[in-house]
Design an enzyme around this catalytic site. Structure first.
Site, short mmCIF file in Angstrom:
data_model
loop_
_atom_site.label_atom_id
_atom_site.label_comp_id
_atom_site.label_asym_id
_atom_site.label_seq_id
_atom_site.Cartn_x
_atom_site.Cartn_y
_atom_site.Cartn_z
N GLU A 116 35.86 28.44 23.24
CA GLU A 116 36.19 29.73 23.61
C GLU A 116 36.79 30.70 22.57
O GLU A 116 36.91 31.89 22.42
CB GLU A 116 37.44 29.58 24.87
N ASP B 134 44.29 40.06 28.53
CA ASP B 134 45.33 39.24 29.45
C ASP B 134 46.91 39.40 29.01
O ASP B 134 47.45 40.08 29.40
CB ASP B 134 44.72 37.51 29.52
#
Length: 812
Positions: A771, A574
């Protein structure tokens, strides 16, 4: 009697498989049938706290809701159904779970002062996947009020052309005893679904209002509705809509001042009748327990509560025994304190497997801007995406996959899935290959697989609209090819002298025990693999010739499409810093490394199935890629691998941001033990001012100006998937004779310890896997209950301890 019946039907199932495998000609269809029977049913709606369905489109679907109902103010907010991030949970998930047998899940619902346990089991037999049952238990938490009143609602619905009807006689006062539903469909045959009354220890609210006479709460309340198939997934909204009518009628009848208590008023109608969606409501005072049982008409006998009790015991023991055999943590994690943690992490990974069916939103405009050939292309592509001229629904398609996170990412992600399957492949290779095949069956005629599978309206309800569209020129790291390498490694490994006591082993390992099964599987999939491979090369190519780049090959360079100024979402990394501004002459280190791994995998597959000409072709690509990684991406000045771009003078230059990108050729296993770059890579990995932290490797160097800036998604945090690749690469290096063997062993041991200890301590502290982890504090952050690739910690725990001897070798 119950136990012997359960074990005998399982023995018949396995015996049939062994006979099939013992034949000279393997009957793969028989093996697939036997495997599918044990995988047909499951809690395959992982976005719900609990919901069972089969791996069949438009079929029976079930779910569970509950809430405390002691006040009028917050009942609506108290009802649980879909897994949510911030819903007052003190942790939830599977304690022990095997996708073929079942398991136990515990939900610590602090907001409702209730701990819910779901014990789901399968009982084999018959032609339609056998029977299944689930025991629902509720236990008030320590801080619960003295009289905790809870409403529990189970629902079952039939999509498509099947039928499902309540078979009890209608009773205006509700149903006493077991609620029974009869169903039928072409795929499932005839079946009976039962919701029991539960043991005598169950207590219901007493009569405190005259409304109790017409709706006593010591009975089950059943309401039948007819709804559109497309709306069944909105069961909670449908329930509230239905319940509101009942609430309004009670208020109208008794008035605001003499209204019934909340547990009486927030009930459904006693309305047994025609319909395809049936709600069953029970109201309890304190602890409770009841069973939900599905009996297939083709099974030898219907399931009973006694059979569920025995199956629960058998399933828990089977899981524990298999885990100790397959994934037992090695020192220093072989202590009792790690056992529940390891069991939970793996169980939530495999318990997150779901079945998804529906249409997807795809942009097939093939707009020329999507070629990304012009300077300023990111602005052109943004404008093209806004036009959405050719955006349409495609499908429906089906996918059997595990997911990253039940509350936040309850759908299939392509690059996540390869990591998910690494530990699952050790547990059950047949299951793993079934999931891999499901993914490749999504491929279009060009070789593209959507990187995010948002199938159907239920899946889209969790995704912002701007992220729902998939683009056929967008790639994603090809991590599924890691699984093909794992399969081939297992085929080449010496046969274990230890025989498994698992009666399902011959199903789980059918492709390993008989290598011809694996070759047949690979041959069938091979055309799709080639199509996908060459789609990658065609769509993600990088430009060497236009910029006079000096490289061994003029073809082996790659660039991610789908880039914006701030993100390369297609890379999976990302917001990791990239060259600025974006340029069509960019070359990306991580992408050429992924394609190098993919090429190696394709070569090994071709060798395994006897495609010798293809193997030579892939070998040529592989050699050129490895050479070009050095020629195009190694910075002599920075002594790391870097992305490349083009400067104002049209010269190729390196843009170096020390971090995960810098070590990708090492992470993907493309550097042999004597590679001259390894020393510098190990320096970067081990430096506390660069990537090393007490909690794992940082995604971006601490020395980088972008460290912890902006979104800070891949700009500092510790990610388990990349750290796993680093741990494995260090282990492999520690086992290979070379100048870095001893140093790699020490780094492997330290990194392994740091990662496991931090995830374990955060799991103990927060009751969740996360995460990512903060590199400065170790705290879990972003998405909670992220039991996808963070569960790789289980694989890391099971890897060898080399702290005492650098010569220890073990299969990874």
């Amino acid at each position: 009697m119950v136990k012997s019946c359960f074990t005998s039907t399982l023995a018949v199932l396995c015996c049939s498989l062994q006979l099939a495998l013992g034949a000279d000609q393997i009957v793969l269809s028989d093996n697939a049938k036997l495997s599918n029977d044990t995988l047909l049913w499951g809690p395959y709606r992982p976005n719900l706290y609990f919901g069972v369905r089969p791996r069949i489109p438009k079929s029976l679907t079930t779910g569970l809701l509950w809430a405390k109902v002691d006040s009028f103010q917050d009942v609506q907010n108290n009802f649980r159904h879909t897994c949510e991030q911030h819903e007052g949970m003190a942790g939830y998930g599977w304690d022990e779970y095997d996708v073929r047998l079942g398991g136990r899940q515990t939900i610590h619902d602090a907001g409702n002062f209730l701990d819910i346990t779901t014990e789901f089991v399968k009982i084999p037999g018959g032609q339609h996947g056998g029977n299944w049952g689930v025991r629902i238990k509720g236990t008030p938490r320590e801080d619960a009020p003295e009289h905790l009143i809870s409403s529990v609602i189970f629902y079952a619905a039939m999509e498509g052309f099947g039928s499902l009807q309540v078979s009890n006689e209608a009773d205006d006062l509700g149903i006493q005893g077991t609620v029974k539903m009869e169903g039928s469909s072409n795929e499932l045959g005839d079946f009976m679904l039962e919701v029991t009354e539960g043991p005598e220890s169950n207590v219901h609210p007493p009569a405190m209002h005259k409304s109790y006479a017409s709706k006593p709460l010591d009975r089950s309340i059943v309401a039948s509705l007819q709804v559109e198939d497309a709306n069944i997934w909105q069961a909670k909204a449908l329930l509230f809509q239905h319940m509101k009518t009942e609430v309004d009628e009670m208020i109208s009848q008794y008035g605001q001042e003499n209204a019934p208590p909340p547990w009486q008023i927030f009930t459904i109608a006693n309305n047994v009748g025609e319909g395809n969606l049936h709600f069953v409501q029970k109201v309890f005072n304190g602890a409770f327990e009841f069973d939900i049982m599905l009996s297939s008409g083709s099974a030898p006998e219907p399931v009973t509560s006694g059979a569920i009790s025995e199956a629960i015991k058998s399933t828990m023991k089977s899981f524990s025994d298999r885990f100790s055999s397959i994934l037992a943590p090695k020192a220093p994690f072989d202590k009792s304190q790690y056992k529940a943690f390891a069991h939970s992490m793996f169980s939530n990974l495999i318990g997150g497997i779901g079945y998804f069916y529906g249409d997807a939103v795809v942009d097939r405009s093939y707009a020329p801007e999507y070629e990304e050939e012009n300077e300023g292309f990111w602005e052109e592509t943004a404008e093209a995406r806004q036009r959405q001229g050719a955006v349409k629904l495609e499908g429906p398609a089906e996918l059997y996959t595990s997911i990253p996170s039940r509350p936040f990412f309850p759908r299939g992600f392509l690059w996540d899935e390869g990591f998910h399957l690494i530990p699952i492949a050790d547990w059950d290779m047949d299951l793993t290959l079934d999931i891999v095949r499901s993914w490749f069956n999504l491929m279009d005629e060009d070789g593209w697989i959507g990187r995010e599978q948002i199938l159907g309206q239920e899946a889209r309800s969790k995704v912002p609209q701007e992220f729902q569209v998939q683009y056929p020129h967008y790639a994603n790291p090809p991590t599924l090819f890691l699984i093909f390498e794992a399969l081939i490694d297992k085929l080449k490994a010496p046969e274990s002298s230890t025989k498994s006591s698992d009666p399902l082993e011959s199903i789980r390992s059918a492709h390993i025990q008989n290598p011809e099964n694996a070759k047949i599987y690979l041959r069938k999939l091979y055309p799709l693999l080639k199509r996908h491979y060459f789609w990658f090369r065609k769509t993600q190519w990088g430009d060497i010739k236009s910029y006079d780049r000096d490289a061994f090959s003029t073809k082996e360079a790659y660039r991610w499409r789908g880039r914006s100024r701030a993100h390369v979402l297609t890379s999976g990394l990302d917001d990791y810093p990239r060259p600025q501004p974006p340029h069509p002459g960019e070359l990306h280190t991580d992408l050429i490394s992924w394609i190098g791994m993919m090429t190696r995998s394709m070569r090994r597959i071709a060798e395994t199935i006897g495609e010798t000409d293809d193997a030579k072709e892939f070998q040529g690509y592989e050699t050129s890629i490895v050479r070009n990684i050095d020629d195009l991406h190694w910075s002599k000045k920075e002594q790391i691998y870097c992305d490349a771009t083009v400067d104002d003078y049209e010269e190729s230059v390196h843009v170096c941001h020390k971090g995960y990108i810098s070590i990708f050729p090492f992470l993907t296993g493309l550097l042999p033990a004597d590679n001259p770059r390894l020393g510098a890579i190990l320096d970067l990995i081990s430096d506390p001012e660069e990537l090393w932290s007490p909690y794992g490797l940082r995604s971006l160097s601490k020395s980088n100006a972008n460290y912890m800036t902006g979104e800070n998604y891949w700009r500092s945090p510790v990610w388990m998937n990349i750290n796993y690749l680093a741990v494995k690469a260090l282990y492999d290096l520690s086992q290979a004779v070379g100048p870095h063997q001893e140093r790699a062993g020490k780094l492997y041991s330290s990194l392994r310890t740091n990662l496991v200890d931090n995830v374990f301590h955060e799991w103990e502290r927060t009751k969740f896997a996360w995460e990512q982890y903060n590199p400065e504090t170790g705290e879990g952050q972003r998405t909670q209950h992220f039991t996808g690739w963070t569960s790789l910690v289980v694989k890391i725990m099971a890897m060898p301890d080399v702290s005492q001897s650098k010569h220890i070798k073990d299969e990874l």
